[in-house]
Write a protein that holds these residues in place. Sequence first.
Motif, PDB file in Angstrom:
ATOM      1  N   ASP A 188       0.838  -1.190   0.000  1.00 36.84           N
ATOM      2  CA  ASP A 188       0.000   0.000   0.000  1.00 36.84           C
ATOM      3  C   ASP A 188       0.877   1.246   0.000  1.00 36.84           C
ATOM      4  O   ASP A 188       1.640   1.476   0.945  1.00 36.84           O
ATOM      5  CB  ASP A 188      -0.901  -0.007   1.238  1.00 36.84           C
ATOM      6  N   ILE A 189       0.793   2.034  -1.067  1.00 34.91           N
ATOM      7  CA  ILE A 189       1.498   3.319  -1.139  1.00 34.91           C
ATOM      8  C   ILE A 189       0.422   4.372  -0.915  1.00 34.91           C
ATOM      9  O   ILE A 189      -0.304   4.746  -1.829  1.00 34.91           O
ATOM     10  CB  ILE A 189       2.188   3.506  -2.498  1.00 34.91           C
ATOM     11  N   ASN A 190       0.290   4.840   0.311  1.00 35.72           N
ATOM     12  CA  ASN A 190      -0.804   5.708   0.702  1.00 35.72           C
ATOM     13  C   ASN A 190      -0.272   7.104   0.988  1.00 35.72           C
ATOM     14  O   ASN A 190       0.573   7.291   1.859  1.00 35.72           O
ATOM     15  CB  ASN A 190      -1.496   5.131   1.947  1.00 35.72           C
ATOM     16  N   VAL A 233       3.931   5.311 -13.000  1.00 40.44           N
ATOM     17  CA  VAL A 233       4.351   4.469 -14.123  1.00 40.44           C
ATOM     18  C   VAL A 233       4.248   3.025 -13.679  1.00 40.44           C
ATOM     19  O   VAL A 233       4.836   2.630 -12.666  1.00 40.44           O
ATOM     20  CB  VAL A 233       5.795   4.806 -14.555  1.00 40.44           C
ATOM     21  N   LEU A 234       3.483   2.233 -14.444  1.00 45.54           N
ATOM     22  CA  LEU A 234       3.329   0.800 -14.204  1.00 45.54           C
ATOM     23  C   LEU A 234       3.939   0.086 -15.396  1.00 45.54           C
ATOM     24  O   LEU A 234       3.427   0.221 -16.512  1.00 45.54           O
ATOM     25  CB  LEU A 234       1.853   0.420 -14.085  1.00 45.54           C
ATOM     26  N   ASN A 276       7.072   9.544  -5.177  1.00 42.66           N
ATOM     27  CA  ASN A 276       8.412   9.177  -5.631  1.00 42.66           C
ATOM     28  C   ASN A 276       8.918   7.865  -5.040  1.00 42.66           C
ATOM     29  O   ASN A 276      10.079   7.754  -4.659  1.00 42.66           O
ATOM     30  CB  ASN A 276       9.404  10.302  -5.331  1.00 42.66           C
ATOM     31  N   ASN A 277       8.052   6.863  -4.953  1.00 42.36           N
ATOM     32  CA  ASN A 277       8.445   5.541  -4.465  1.00 42.36           C
ATOM     33  C   ASN A 277       8.662   4.594  -5.630  1.00 42.36           C
ATOM     34  O   ASN A 277       8.099   4.783  -6.712  1.00 42.36           O
ATOM     35  CB  ASN A 277       7.355   4.976  -3.549  1.00 42.36           C
ATOM     36  N   ASN A 335       4.992   7.573  -8.597  1.00 43.09           N
ATOM     37  CA  ASN A 335       5.513   6.297  -8.125  1.00 43.09           C
ATOM     38  C   ASN A 335       5.775   5.386  -9.314  1.00 43.09           C
ATOM     39  O   ASN A 335       5.097   5.467 -10.333  1.00 43.09           O
ATOM     40  CB  ASN A 335       4.506   5.632  -7.176  1.00 43.09           C
ATOM     41  N   THR A 336       6.748   4.487  -9.186  1.00 41.30           N
ATOM     42  CA  THR A 336       7.058   3.508 -10.221  1.00 41.30           C
ATOM     43  C   THR A 336       6.789   2.118  -9.670  1.00 41.30           C
ATOM     44  O   THR A 336       7.304   1.759  -8.610  1.00 41.30           O
ATOM     45  CB  THR A 336       8.537   3.612 -10.649  1.00 41.30           C
ATOM     46  N   ILE A 337       5.972   1.354 -10.404  1.00 38.63           N
ATOM     47  CA  ILE A 337       5.640  -0.022 -10.034  1.00 38.63           C
ATOM     48  C   ILE A 337       6.087  -0.889 -11.191  1.00 38.63           C
ATOM     49  O   ILE A 337       5.518  -0.821 -12.279  1.00 38.63           O
ATOM     50  CB  ILE A 337       4.134  -0.162  -9.750  1.00 38.63           C
TER      51      ILE A 337
END
Length: 176
Positions: free
Chosen positions: A6-8, A64-65, A12-13, A41-43
Amino acid sequence: VGVGIDINSSTNNTVVGNVIRGAFSQGIQTKHPSGDTTAMNTISGNTIVGANVGIYSQNSSRNVLTGNTIETSAISGIWINSAPYTGVYGNTVRSSVEHGIKIQASPSTKVLHNHVEKSRSGAAGTFYALAVINSTNVRVDGNTLLMSNGETGLVSIDVDSTTPHFGLLYLFIGGS
């Protein structure tokens, strides 16, 4: 049942190379509680099996996924909801019960070079390998979309009737 990662309310993760298995509500989630927040965030390179939604992004723009593999989702493989300027690149989504990739209320999103194998087992209603709903200026290019019967092409895409798409939605189906 919970969220795998969970990125809540975070920016910038990078979430890279994880394996998430099990009955999570979302495998990976980026979410901000109110309004659109630039998250960036980048996944990338994750494997998610068995979540309701593989990757869910809400009120969290410019993520970005890329290069993720998502299998057997009970709802959607990737669901971008009120998250404009998101990039969905080179992901593989297999056997989602509802939509493979769902772009909802997320203008200026790019969906490029993804591979979606859609199966509708157990789902009531009409669902698509790729759905764009209430979004403008979305680019869909170079994706491979396969329905459970092996057919490819426009039969597997839904562009909601409320989505203005006169030159703003680019559909190029096939490719790799």
